[in-house]
Motif scaffolding. Structure first.
Motif, PDB file in Angstrom:
ATOM      1  N   MET A  10      31.159 -34.319  49.766  1.00  0.00           N
ATOM      2  CA  MET A  10      29.809 -33.767  49.579  1.00  0.00           C
ATOM      3  C   MET A  10      29.870 -32.446  48.809  1.00  0.00           C
ATOM      4  SD  MET A  10      27.036 -33.124  52.578  1.00  0.00           S
ATOM      5  CE  MET A  10      26.227 -34.701  52.837  1.00  0.00           C
ATOM      6  N   LYS A  11      29.080 -32.337  47.788  1.00  0.00           N
ATOM      7  CA  LYS A  11      29.098 -31.122  46.978  1.00  0.00           C
ATOM      8  C   LYS A  11      28.369 -29.974  47.686  1.00  0.00           C
ATOM      9  CE  LYS A  11      27.413 -33.402  43.597  1.00  0.00           C
ATOM     10  NZ  LYS A  11      26.525 -33.519  42.428  1.00  0.00           N
ATOM     11  N   PRO A  12      28.809 -28.777  47.444  1.00  0.00           N
ATOM     12  CA  PRO A  12      28.198 -27.632  48.134  1.00  0.00           C
ATOM     13  C   PRO A  12      26.677 -27.573  47.956  1.00  0.00           C
ATOM     14  CG  PRO A  12      29.874 -26.906  46.539  1.00  0.00           C
ATOM     15  CD  PRO A  12      29.883 -28.387  46.537  1.00  0.00           C
ATOM     16  N   SER A  13      26.211 -27.922  46.754  1.00  0.00           N
ATOM     17  CA  SER A  13      24.775 -27.794  46.531  1.00  0.00           C
ATOM     18  C   SER A  13      23.993 -28.733  47.454  1.00  0.00           C
ATOM     19  CB  SER A  13      24.419 -28.091  45.069  1.00  0.00           C
ATOM     20  OG  SER A  13      24.680 -29.452  44.795  1.00  0.00           O
ATOM     21  N   ARG A  14      24.577 -29.905  47.673  1.00  0.00           N
ATOM     22  CA  ARG A  14      23.910 -30.869  48.552  1.00  0.00           C
ATOM     23  C   ARG A  14      23.920 -30.369  50.005  1.00  0.00           C
ATOM     24  NH1 ARG A  14      21.917 -36.003  48.058  1.00  0.00           N
ATOM     25  NH2 ARG A  14      21.967 -35.525  45.840  1.00  0.00           N
ATOM     26  N   LEU A  15      25.067 -29.822  50.383  1.00  0.00           N
ATOM     27  CA  LEU A  15      25.168 -29.226  51.716  1.00  0.00           C
ATOM     28  C   LEU A  15      24.078 -28.176  51.909  1.00  0.00           C
ATOM     29  CD1 LEU A  15      28.645 -28.011  53.031  1.00  0.00           C
ATOM     30  CD2 LEU A  15      26.591 -28.636  54.357  1.00  0.00           C
ATOM     31  N   PHE A  16      23.987 -27.315  50.896  1.00  0.00           N
ATOM     32  CA  PHE A  16      23.005 -26.237  50.957  1.00  0.00           C
ATOM     33  C   PHE A  16      21.595 -26.805  51.099  1.00  0.00           C
ATOM     34  CE2 PHE A  16      19.949 -23.331  49.217  1.00  0.00           C
ATOM     35  CZ  PHE A  16      20.316 -22.130  49.803  1.00  0.00           C
ATOM     36  N   SER A  19      12.060 -16.226  56.442  1.00  0.00           N
ATOM     37  CA  SER A  19      12.747 -16.222  55.151  1.00  0.00           C
ATOM     38  C   SER A  19      12.514 -14.941  54.351  1.00  0.00           C
ATOM     39  CB  SER A  19      12.264 -17.411  54.331  1.00  0.00           C
ATOM     40  OG  SER A  19      10.870 -17.289  54.088  1.00  0.00           O
ATOM     41  N   ALA A  20      12.017 -13.890  54.994  1.00  0.00           N
ATOM     42  CA  ALA A  20      11.633 -12.678  54.267  1.00  0.00           C
ATOM     43  C   ALA A  20      12.719 -12.201  53.299  1.00  0.00           C
ATOM     44  CB  ALA A  20      11.269 -11.564  55.248  1.00  0.00           C
ATOM     45  N   GLY A  21      12.354 -12.086  52.043  1.00  0.00           N
ATOM     46  CA  GLY A  21      13.261 -11.544  51.041  1.00  0.00           C
ATOM     47  C   GLY A  21      14.389 -12.470  50.636  1.00  0.00           C
ATOM     48  N   ALA A  22      14.377 -13.696  51.145  1.00  0.00           N
ATOM     49  CA  ALA A  22      15.472 -14.609  50.829  1.00  0.00           C
ATOM     50  C   ALA A  22      15.360 -15.149  49.411  1.00  0.00           C
ATOM     51  CB  ALA A  22      15.485 -15.766  51.827  1.00  0.00           C
ATOM     52  N   PHE A  23      16.498 -15.452  48.822  1.00  0.00           N
ATOM     53  CA  PHE A  23      16.514 -16.162  47.541  1.00  0.00           C
ATOM     54  C   PHE A  23      16.707 -17.638  47.855  1.00  0.00           C
ATOM     55  CE2 PHE A  23      17.284 -11.832  46.560  1.00  0.00           C
ATOM     56  CZ  PHE A  23      16.622 -11.632  45.358  1.00  0.00           C
ATOM     57  N   MET A  24      15.919 -18.462  47.233  1.00  0.00           N
ATOM     58  CA  MET A  24      15.903 -19.870  47.572  1.00  0.00           C
ATOM     59  C   MET A  24      16.456 -20.717  46.439  1.00  0.00           C
ATOM     60  SD  MET A  24      14.883 -20.347  50.559  1.00  0.00           S
ATOM     61  CE  MET A  24      14.232 -19.341  51.890  1.00  0.00           C
ATOM     62  N   LYS A  25      17.221 -21.729  46.822  1.00  0.00           N
ATOM     63  CA  LYS A  25      17.742 -22.658  45.844  1.00  0.00           C
ATOM     64  C   LYS A  25      16.577 -23.355  45.146  1.00  0.00           C
ATOM     65  CE  LYS A  25      21.917 -24.534  44.861  1.00  0.00           C
ATOM     66  NZ  LYS A  25      23.170 -23.751  44.747  1.00  0.00           N
ATOM     67  N   ASP A  46      19.640 -21.892  33.918  1.00  0.00           N
ATOM     68  CA  ASP A  46      19.642 -20.467  34.248  1.00  0.00           C
ATOM     69  C   ASP A  46      20.078 -20.335  35.709  1.00  0.00           C
ATOM     70  OD1 ASP A  46      18.966 -17.805  34.952  1.00  0.00           O
ATOM     71  OD2 ASP A  46      17.238 -17.778  33.602  1.00  0.00           O
ATOM     72  N   LEU A  47      21.114 -19.568  35.946  1.00  0.00           N
ATOM     73  CA  LEU A  47      21.694 -19.532  37.287  1.00  0.00           C
ATOM     74  C   LEU A  47      20.986 -18.555  38.241  1.00  0.00           C
ATOM     75  CD1 LEU A  47      25.486 -19.970  36.449  1.00  0.00           C
ATOM     76  CD2 LEU A  47      23.827 -21.715  37.178  1.00  0.00           C
ATOM     77  N   GLY A  48      19.957 -17.866  37.746  1.00  0.00           N
ATOM     78  CA  GLY A  48      19.113 -17.066  38.629  1.00  0.00           C
ATOM     79  C   GLY A  48      19.842 -15.916  39.301  1.00  0.00           C
ATOM     80  N   HIS A  49      19.646 -15.825  40.612  1.00  0.00           N
ATOM     81  CA  HIS A  49      20.185 -14.706  41.391  1.00  0.00           C
ATOM     82  C   HIS A  49      21.706 -14.562  41.240  1.00  0.00           C
ATOM     83  CE1 HIS A  49      20.003 -11.633  44.413  1.00  0.00           C
ATOM     84  NE2 HIS A  49      20.665 -12.319  45.332  1.00  0.00           N
ATOM     85  N   TYR A  50      22.385 -15.656  40.926  1.00  0.00           N
ATOM     86  CA  TYR A  50      23.830 -15.610  40.685  1.00  0.00           C
ATOM     87  C   TYR A  50      24.187 -14.610  39.590  1.00  0.00           C
ATOM     88  CZ  TYR A  50      28.401 -17.069  38.879  1.00  0.00           C
ATOM     89  OH  TYR A  50      29.701 -17.085  38.432  1.00  0.00           O
ATOM     90  N   ASN A  51      23.318 -14.508  38.576  1.00  0.00           N
ATOM     91  CA  ASN A  51      23.575 -13.552  37.496  1.00  0.00           C
ATOM     92  C   ASN A  51      23.687 -12.124  38.013  1.00  0.00           C
ATOM     93  OD1 ASN A  51      23.425 -15.518  35.395  1.00  0.00           O
ATOM     94  ND2 ASN A  51      21.191 -15.473  35.556  1.00  0.00           N
ATOM     95  N   VAL A  52      23.052 -11.869  39.141  1.00  0.00           N
ATOM     96  CA  VAL A  52      23.069 -10.529  39.717  1.00  0.00           C
ATOM     97  C   VAL A  52      24.286 -10.346  40.620  1.00  0.00           C
ATOM     98  CG1 VAL A  52      21.727  -8.829  41.033  1.00  0.00           C
ATOM     99  CG2 VAL A  52      20.544 -10.621  39.726  1.00  0.00           C
ATOM    100  N   LYS A  79      24.161 -19.426  43.115  1.00  0.00           N
ATOM    101  CA  LYS A  79      23.840 -20.172  41.890  1.00  0.00           C
ATOM    102  C   LYS A  79      22.504 -20.891  42.036  1.00  0.00           C
ATOM    103  CE  LYS A  79      28.213 -20.774  39.562  1.00  0.00           C
ATOM    104  NZ  LYS A  79      29.471 -21.525  39.533  1.00  0.00           N
ATOM    105  N   ASN A  80      21.673 -20.740  41.014  1.00  0.00           N
ATOM    106  CA  ASN A  80      20.349 -21.387  40.997  1.00  0.00           C
ATOM    107  C   ASN A  80      19.467 -21.022  42.182  1.00  0.00           C
ATOM    108  OD1 ASN A  80      22.323 -23.821  39.677  1.00  0.00           O
ATOM    109  ND2 ASN A  80      20.523 -23.175  38.514  1.00  0.00           N
ATOM    110  N   THR A  81      19.675 -19.827  42.728  1.00  0.00           N
ATOM    111  CA  THR A  81      18.691 -19.361  43.716  1.00  0.00           C
ATOM    112  C   THR A  81      17.754 -18.368  43.035  1.00  0.00           C
ATOM    113  OG1 THR A  81      19.946 -17.476  44.582  1.00  0.00           O
ATOM    114  CG2 THR A  81      20.360 -19.634  45.612  1.00  0.00           C
ATOM    115  N   TRP A  82      16.533 -18.308  43.563  1.00  0.00           N
ATOM    116  CA  TRP A  82      15.466 -17.541  42.934  1.00  0.00           C
ATOM    117  C   TRP A  82      14.627 -16.869  44.004  1.00  0.00           C
ATOM    118  CZ3 TRP A  82      15.469 -17.291  37.674  1.00  0.00           C
ATOM    119  CH2 TRP A  82      16.265 -18.231  37.023  1.00  0.00           C
ATOM    120  N   LYS A  83      14.036 -15.770  43.635  1.00  0.00           N
ATOM    121  CA  LYS A  83      13.052 -15.123  44.492  1.00  0.00           C
ATOM    122  C   LYS A  83      11.864 -16.063  44.643  1.00  0.00           C
ATOM    123  CE  LYS A  83      10.347 -12.006  42.821  1.00  0.00           C
ATOM    124  NZ  LYS A  83       9.844 -10.795  42.141  1.00  0.00           N
TER     125      LYS A  83
END
Ligand code: HEC
Ligand code: HEC
Ligand code: HEC
Ligand code: HEC
Ligand SMILES: [Ca+2]
Ligand SMILES: [Ca+2]
Lengths: 341, 341
Positions: free
Chosen positions: B1-7, B225-231, B249-255, B262-266
């Protein structure tokens, strides 16, 4: 003797025969054409259109981008910059008091504000829409505009290019800046101008500036030269001409194709001129003191010293008027969608 | 199982465990940091700076160019367009209610509005100034700003990048849109929402949207989920993901450069979302109904039918609030001169 020199000489004779300065305050209202009376609802619609970047191909450029009504009604740039950062060869004139121009554009190629307003939306280096039909099609997709055009113009298909132009022109007719120190002075408040400004006013008249810059907006709209296009440079061969490249654009000639119109230009307003640097049709002169020296030399064959220049500049600063306070409009939305930019 | 699926699975579990919807109206005021209290004079200055194109290299782009406060606080473009028509990869979010964001930017790379405001002026594809020092140097040449900064911040050298950012942030904290139909509804006016909108509200909660879009601004600033970055996409592999290119665009990962980001966003606000098409960080989705279907699929693994989608969209339209009326400011001038653009 070359024709341009001949012309210059006859112009100088004309300038010398100019009647004594006839100082006039700015009218509080601009006259409107019979078929486009100014109404509050029309002005409100015109203000929105003027400020709406959706009138441009990229959705980024509005009339206000180049004619900022929160400032001098211009962009303070040498030449205007439209979509994709494109530039043309001319500087954006102010829209403040443009209602008092006999013609529109530096070369006078539009007769009225209504005619003028249909130009920039389709100009490649300005707002870059493919056609006026494209603009109309876009406006028709904005329900708030549909309703407002209907209220203002009536009819089953109220959104047309002509009605858009009428609304914008009606708004522009409200862009008037009365009650400058100069206006208060000529209305009798002798303390409205500093002694330097009063000196500058006298020098402005004595030097002959008033031959062209006459009338309430100082653009020659009253007196002998009303509506005339003036040679610039009128006295050819100055260093300024070469330095600032004033002669490469043939001005009014582009409109008429008549030899005698080569390098002639509409006399621009000097109202709020302190706010609208840089100067001249190509925006080549950054400072107002330099612009005054240029005028003296190129139009009157005269070298102004620094003291006289400073006095005249001080006078020109007294032409900055009061700007009517404006509410920011809400631009009507396309709910849940947008255009393909 | 890939991590993204787990997530994705753990996220779904999280969503299912989300507490019942806790509907909150919009506060009338935004909290200000201790070192930057909101005052009327500071807000007035910030409004001018926000609207002033002289903060850009070409003198043509202001904050308002991309965040039009006369509209939805954005530019209704897929990706924002800065000086010379340059574009980046992200869409301009609204500044309305941005005061209620836990972090700023899609990827949360600025902690506060103050931090954020120093970014765009020097961003190459936005306002393109060479450095913050260049911006400060320019502002210092505008006498009206010198006086206003002095009044607001005091000190012998009041114009600094930090003070500029403080004034802009103070202005942004006034950009609040209370009193939407939704707000009136949750405050007790049961007729403020149509029956379709009430149905949509229920479906918005039942589907699980509230797991992320909670709190007064629907951006997850309260609750679990306050302030969380979401996939995003949280459930990978949908047709939408490929079609709209959400994952490049990998989103929050860039930070953070942490794999799990990776691929999480506000979570963005949904206030006034009907005005801010197109949607998502890359502005790839033009219509709000499509955006809702995308969310259901990519975040909740659910296919929404047209009827449910329409109801939810109707509810989202009820989040359009009242925009405070604003006076157009006068931008202070550089009399008789301008900048070299
Ligand atoms: C990209 C810049 C740009 C945009 C956008 C733009 N203008 Fe202009 N405007 C100019 C320039 C440059 C001129 C002078 C052109 C010339 O004389 O050849 C001008 C001339 C004018 C004039 C004539 C003023 C005078 O004194 O002769 C008026 C009035 C005017 N514009 C109004 C508008 C309106 C209304 C719109 C929107 C529908 C608009 N402009 C959009 C740059 C722009
Ligand atoms: C013979 C006519 C004539 C005379 C005399 C004249 N002007 Fe002008 N003025 C013009 C014309 C035409 C222009 C526009 C030239 C151009 O940019 O192509 C102009 C432009 C200007 C401008 C720049 C306006 C702007 O917005 O860019 C200033 C300032 C000015 N004149 C001041 C003066 C002063 C001061 C004098 C006297 C020392 C003077 N003018 C004498 C015709 C004249
Ligand atoms: C050329 C377009 C452009 C200009 C000019 C611009 N922005 Fe933005 N703004 C954006 C884009 C695009 C983003 C999102 C960037 C990202 O997330 O990576 C953004 C993000 C923001 C955000 C974060 C909002 C949120 O919900 O995360 C704020 C606040 C903001 N801008 C304010 C400003 C201010 C203040 C200025 C002027 C000093 C300004 N912007 C100038 C395009 C622009
Ligand atoms: C697991 C978290 C999560 C859930 C559940 C969720 N969203 Fe979102 N939503 C996000 C994130 C994160 C974004 C920003 C994604 C991006 O653009 O990168 C977003 C963006 C959006 C947008 C676009 C906003 C804009 O300004 O572009 C809309 C509309 C939206 N969501 C509505 C919904 C609806 C309706 C539901 C339920 C059907 C939902 N969301 C469920 C996290 C979530
Ligand atoms: Ca100018
Ligand atoms: Ca958007």
């Amino acid at each position: 003797m070359k024709p341009s020199r001949l012309f210059a000489l006859s112009l100088l004779a004309f300038v010398q025969s100019a009647v004594a300065a006839d100082w006039q305050p700015l009218p509080g209202k601009a006259p409107a054409p019979k078929d486009n009376p100014t109404t509050a609802a029309k002005v409100a619609l015109g203000q929105k259109l003027f400020l709406d970047p959706r009138l441009s191909a990229t959705g980024t450029v509005s009339c206000n981008s180049c004619h900022n009504v929160m400032a001098g009604g211009d962009d303070n740039r040498p030449v205007a910059m439209g979509i994709h950062g494109k530039t043309g060869g001319r500087s954006a004139p102010t829209v403040w008091n443009s209602a008092f121009n006999a013609t529109q554009f530096w070369d006078g190629r539009a007769a009225t504000l209504e005619d003028q307003a249909k130009g920039p939306v389709v100009a490649d280096v300005e707002m870059g829409m493919g056609s006026l039909d494209d603009v109309v099609a876009r406006l028709r997709q904005i329900p708030g505009y549909e309703a407002e055009f209907k209220k203002v113009f009536g009819g089953s298909q109220p959104i047309t290019a002509d009605n858009m132009a009428k609304a914008i022109a009606a708004y522009e007719r409200t862009l008037i800046t009365p009650d400058s120190p100069y206006d208060r002075y000529v209305k009798g408040d002798k303390k409205a101008l500093s002694t330097q400004q009063q000196r500058g006013m006298q020098k402005f008249a004595d030097a002959g500036c008033v031959a062209c810059h006459s009338g309430p907006t100082f653009n020659g709209q009253s007196g002998a030269s009303a509506g005339a296009f003036m040679k610039f440079p009128a006295v050819p061969g100055s260093d300024y001409e070469a330095k600032y490249g004033f002669s490469s654009d043939l001005g009014h000639y582009n409109v008429t194709k008549r030899d005698e119109d080569k390098n002639t230009w509409k006399v621009p307003t000097l109202r709020n001129v302190a706010l609208t640097a840089p100067y001249f049709h190509n925006g080549a002169v950054v400072n107002l003191d330099e612009a005054v020296k240029v005028m003296a030399k190129t139009q009157l064959g005269m070298t102004l010293d620094d003291a006289d220049t400073k006095d005249i500049v001080a006078f020109l600063e007294s032409l900055t008027g009061k700007f009517p306070s404006q509410q920011m409009p809400r631009l009507p939305a396309t709910e849940g969608k947008t255009f393909t930019y």
